[in-house]
Design an enzyme around this catalytic site. Structure first.
Site, short mmCIF file in Angstrom:
data_model
loop_
_atom_site.label_atom_id
_atom_site.label_comp_id
_atom_site.label_asym_id
_atom_site.label_seq_id
_atom_site.Cartn_x
_atom_site.Cartn_y
_atom_site.Cartn_z
N HIS A 1 -27.88 19.98 -2.48
CA HIS A 1 -26.73 20.25 -3.35
C HIS A 1 -27.19 20.04 -4.79
O HIS A 1 -28.05 19.19 -5.04
CB HIS A 1 -25.59 19.24 -3.15
CG HIS A 1 -24.99 19.19 -1.79
ND1 HIS A 1 -25.50 18.42 -0.78
CD2 HIS A 1 -23.88 19.77 -1.28
CE1 HIS A 1 -24.75 18.54 0.30
NE2 HIS A 1 -23.76 19.35 0.03
N ASP B 1 -27.26 16.44 -5.79
CA ASP B 1 -28.28 15.59 -5.15
C ASP B 1 -29.51 15.44 -6.02
O ASP B 1 -30.19 14.41 -5.96
CB ASP B 1 -28.80 16.25 -3.86
CG ASP B 1 -27.75 16.44 -2.80
OD1 ASP B 1 -26.73 15.73 -2.83
OD2 ASP B 1 -27.95 17.31 -1.92
#
Lengths: 430, 430, 430, 430
Positions: A94, A97
């Site tokens: 993501h 992240d």
């Protein structure tokens, strides 16, 4: 690279008993069947907290008060070190992240792109590939009531801008798919929710994503990841069947496929192989999140897979359905909160990869032997007869069928389903 | 009528505290909102057995060795006596509930039609109406592996012939709907099942039913009743969302609607009001089976409803969605296995009807007061602004939305969902 | 024996890949570890019905209108033929499984005893043994509200008389245990139930059984079989921990042990191995009902076991706990309702036995290798140090412990639980 | 107090429709029946995060980089302001809720005691009372593998020192009970766990707590709070029945009682009223955590209660059992993550208190009317006859009972359980 050397004990890639990337299985290399991916969030972002306790892992890049971008780079170093040690050829992430949220979306996107450049270099050097990218539209409080389905259209806009950035970056990194998991696209209570309106918002959002994909020339699949609930009480992408109806409703059934997760299947009341078989039957199979849910826990435990017979059946259905095209096998799995040693990360991935390879070899035997498939074919053989063909060809009406039954005083005789025999057969392959 | 007088203790219709058929509620008579139906199977066919024990009720018409058609007539007498005592204006039945199975389908159909004639007279005399009819395609061993989805096309044919008979009889009895519950349309194990093929068979079957409906001029709704499992491990009509996708796949979304049951919703992981609200949102709401599942039991308990707040919310969503057209509120509910007194049947229905009426009066307050609806409207008010309208009208692409976010450094501010306030509000209506 | 020859296709005992009765495993014969039993009820009594459908098996001894005792003898012939074909050395039964209910309990008991005599001869001839007997205190309508916990003491008396007969007959047939499954010892609704009173009744009943066991000199174990619910909403013998508390309350913890079933464990929210390990820890492990529940179904499916890794862990805990004494491994499992061929019975048992043998061989490897046990020992090694020993010996008070912590500014350091490593280790044995 | 005035919108205590503290109900003041407590953790400590998202509440005392003790005092100000606004007479806390963790346990304890002094003043001034205190033995990573059941005895020692501090402080603040919730006293995997050893550790720990309670003269109850799982896969204090067995095993059944939570009951497969009724039957009822679990979610949602019929039955069983002694009704409930307005806290508590009061008034009607209790008594009336009394008095053996049944050819006749009638009766009180 010093840091990573001292982070994991071992420096040599994990060894395997079953996983040999180049081994031929049913005419393809094992690696091309399995297309393993390591996910960024569970292994490098989650600090080990749960609803009743805090950080247990104490990863250096999570230290309070650190420089966010520096920590992001450190994290990337360790991530690629893990990729090397496990030998998984793909990874997934993501946007949130990999880089810290900034004061504005512009700044956040800039942070993400900077790490994207770090990735690009590391990927070139290591040969590592991106299975898919995705935007985190659920962690920040702005998304607490949904992203595309938010009651506030500004949140929809914000989410759109975020997806645009990650979709384009995924394209630039030669990512092979783009995933949308609608973690907050659902509701907590019907009392404050207009379901029909929210579905329309979600349908619109997805259409915009597909339109943008074509505009930028991205050839990968757009994937929806079904989950019935959690964090919401109800999530609109409940399961494969629900997603199929949604795609039909918004004209997307040819554009979007599903990324199926074992744990999500379990939470929706299905087996993993059910969701896989159904997705193939409906023409929307895309990719899988290989993990396992705890059968006694009512939430997403995202454990590494370890039930060989179940995994073998999942692999069997994937191979039988035609295998992956651009999809793959992403380990959406985290080491347990008590598995605090960095090496636990290597062990967990390596054991899981090896077990998946073993499951693939079992599936190969099932396919090669052919008895399972033959048993199913034999069971439906009647449908190849005249009446069966006529029915499916639309030549028989209710009235014609009734006339036939009455004329012949038809009384069909049931035949054994042979379940125990087939279960025994499956166990012979294991 | 002597038999029935001695069967139930009471001879006078049940009295109610809340249910007054002619009372006006939101511009309609209470009876026209609720359209109560008593179901034949639970009250007159089920003998009280469960998987671990036998008959407890010992109804006279179940006596071993009796004359099947005589017993069927006796059962009909008692049934209409119960209808009279409860004052429910509708009833529902399966073909096998009302008459014994014969040696051939012709004989079975003849038996069914003979009782149909008995019904016709009793209905004329009593004013009783038929909410819907349905064919039992799941109890006989010929259907053990499904009806439309059977691996044997002869079973498909047999089922077609059976449905034809009941659909026509329903039409002749001026039944207002026809229901299909696919109790065995699913699987026990994927090992012997071809899901894609079975779905196609089911889609074909349903198309034949719709075609025949039009052919005979039946104006009622064709209804599918979703259930996730039981008796099968997996049933294709899992829940409302799944049925919607299925209808779209086979071109039936304008022809077929759903009959939603509380207990089935619960087994599928949903609240009753979720399934109702979703069916309205998808345009396939038809009718309901009002009952309740035990929240600690993992099977269909089919109890009479008794949780007033939950029932009030269900009624609220039904009224808000537009109420029933040809559908109604069928008590798909059975008295407990230990409720062996005939009077328990009267009490159970009367208490349930009264509680439904009470739930309707609460829903009326919710609608009249308007605060619940206003809270929802206010929450989505932003979508009436320019950006919201532009998004839904398709005027905004991902790129345009992103440009807007970046230009304005947009940071949407979350607003309270107010769940506790709304829950408190609901409790004020109760 | 003609009948049985034509009932099953095969005449030769099943062959096995793993099960060799005389093979030595950890110092004992395989047969002495596994002590397989075939149960009468699922294989010879259940006709294939479920809550939504009737008989599918059409066994000849179920034919309507037959002579009950003749049919019982026919059933016994077939049963012993199955025992021979499967080579399981034990069987189990309820009184009502083997002989028809009479007009009075005296007659019922007489019927049961007559078949007992038939059994005696067949057992002598075949070498077949009785693992346990039990009385059916749940199927007849007299037990609809419980047996020992019935609101009517006459039902308690009737149940007592029935148990006396079966306990004595079990003793005479040299049965090795006696089981009580309290299928109706629970409630449907708290509204009509006095939980405290019913527990006292049940405690009293069990004490009478134990007293009678000693009186007649029966040396086998008295076993309770935990189950959380079904057919009742709540069953008092919920799980192993609940039964333990019950036994303590009524002074029976030294007299009574548990018969643990996989499917019941699952319904109570536990793994099978949890229940086994806990029973050993509490000193009440007795025997097991080896079967499997469907993980997606909320009721007792009683399928034949087939998940090898789970079975291996169950066997590991049994062996580690000391193995069976008089208990054994009863297949409380039924072929699926669609498995209508008589041969399905042979196949199902043979496959299950072979898989249990395979699970035992895996457990042997786990024990022999010792790494699993060593990992657990190493984890608790600290408790062998001085403080650990002092704490368990009662030498440390809260105050002393607090003083120690404060004095040393103790800050214990967590160590990895190593779950993934151990899971990988387990998979190496499979 | 300025801060708190600007935190909540309202300054005037909440008003109620049903809750009148001084209103007489069944001979006691309403306030003395209900003994409401506000819990610190959900309302003042939880920042709104869940496993998929971060802080939504942004309470000022959670600001990063703040002075921990200053923030703790600010939090206390707001807490007592909420107590005032809701008019709940009690509160509850964990040590870690009220003050920041220090570098050593000494420092942590000092911090806790300092806030204890703040509390003492505020309590004196406001009349606020402490229902119970408890130590947080689950959030810090040192407890990741349990506190008393940790494989490391040093963690046991640390936990003991922490409990000692909170137990003594609870005593000094005139707290009326002390609670132990064993959130991590369980396991993640049996593979690394010695269940028997861990149970012994837990039994020892609890004995030390009881010993210390007596030593310091604390007169309140020691309470265990059952929960089946979460955060662990399995928690040793599974449910009321399990805790009972545990207390018996370690000689504590006279010393320790249970604090029952609705959501925990639900997760263990029970109704709230089941756990309450069972705890009274076993003599270990202590206190309740009044909240509600979402029936579709498999985790602890800890919502404010709002199902009136269920709450009324819970109150009925509490009153019937004798009501609270030192226990009370703690709202172990949190506003939803989206309920970000401070006022949501006031609304949620006030609505819940009012609904509890309403439930109490319904329970009063049930008790006063007496029909529910009479129905139960009448059902068991047979046990007052000679045979019933003889059985319970131990005068009847299995042999005597059997002789009686045979002599009289006894055939007990079942009577209706009347469930629907009783459910209807309950709804009349609502």
């Amino acid at each position: 690279m010093k840091k990573s050397q001292s982070f994991f004990t071992q420096d040599k890639p994990a060894s395997f008993r079953y996983y040999k990337p180049d081994r031929k299985v049913l005419g393809k290399k094992m690696a091309d069947h399995l297309r393993f991916a390591v996910c960024y969030w569970h292994s490098f972002v989650w600090p080990g907290l749960d609803p009743f306790g805090g950080d247990t892992f104490q990863r250096p890049w999570h230290a309070a008060g650190g420089d966010g971008m520096k920590q992001a780079e450190h994290k990337a170093d360790i991530a690629f070190e893990l990729f090397r040690l496990t030998q998984a050829p793909y990874f997934t992430f993501h946007d949130r992240d990999i880089a810290p949220e900034g004061a504005t979306l512009r700044e956040s996107n800039r942070n993400v792109r900077k790490i994207g450049e770090v990735f690009e270099k590391k990927m070139r050097k290591s040969g590592m590939k991106l299975l898919w990218g995705t935007a985190n539209l659920f962690s920040h409080r702005r998304y607490m009531s949904g992203a595309a389905t938010n009651p506030d259209p500004e949140v929809f806009a914000y989410a759109a801008a975020q997806v645009k950035n990650v979709l384009e970056m995924t394209h630039e990194l030669k990512g092979e798919n783009y995933v949308l998991w609608g973690g907050r696209e659902g509701y907590e209570t019907l009392l404050n929710t207009d379901v029909g309106r929210e579905l329309d918002q979600l349908g619109k959002f997805l259409n915009l994503v597909v339109e943008h994909k074509h505009k930028i020339g991205f050839k990968g699949l757009i994937l929806i990841e079904p989950k019935p609930a959690e964090p919401t009480k109800h999530q609109y992408d409940y399961d494969v069947a629900t997603v199929y109806g949604f795609l039909r409703r918004y004209g997307l059934e040819k554009e979007v496929k599903v990324n199926i997760e074992q744990n999500h299947a379990l939470l929706a009341g299905h087996t993993f192989e059910h969701e896989i078989a159904l997705a193939y039957a409906l023409g929307i199979f895309g990719s899988i999140d290989m993990n396992r849910g705890d059968e006694q826990s009512g939430w997403d435990t995202d454990q590494f897979p370890n039930n060989l017979p179940q995994m073998a059946l999942a692999m069997y259905h994937i191979i039988k359905g035609g295998g992956f095209t651009s999809g793959g096998l992403n380990f959406d799995a985290k080491v347990r909160r008590q598995s605090i040693d960095p090496d636990d990360l290597v062990i967990a991935h390596a054991e899981a990869m090896d077990l998946c390879a073993r499951a693939l070899l079992i599936a190969e035997k099932m396919i090669d032997d052919g008895k399972l498939g033959q048993a199913v074919d034999a069971r439906y053989a009647g449908w190849k007869g005249k009446m069966g063909r006529d029915i499916l060809a639309g030549k028989m009406s209710l009235a014609k069928l009734a006339a036939h039954v009455e004329k012949t005083d038809l009384e069909p005789q049931p035949r054994s389903g042979g379940q125990e025999r087939l279960e025994g057969l499956v166990n012979r392959y294991i």
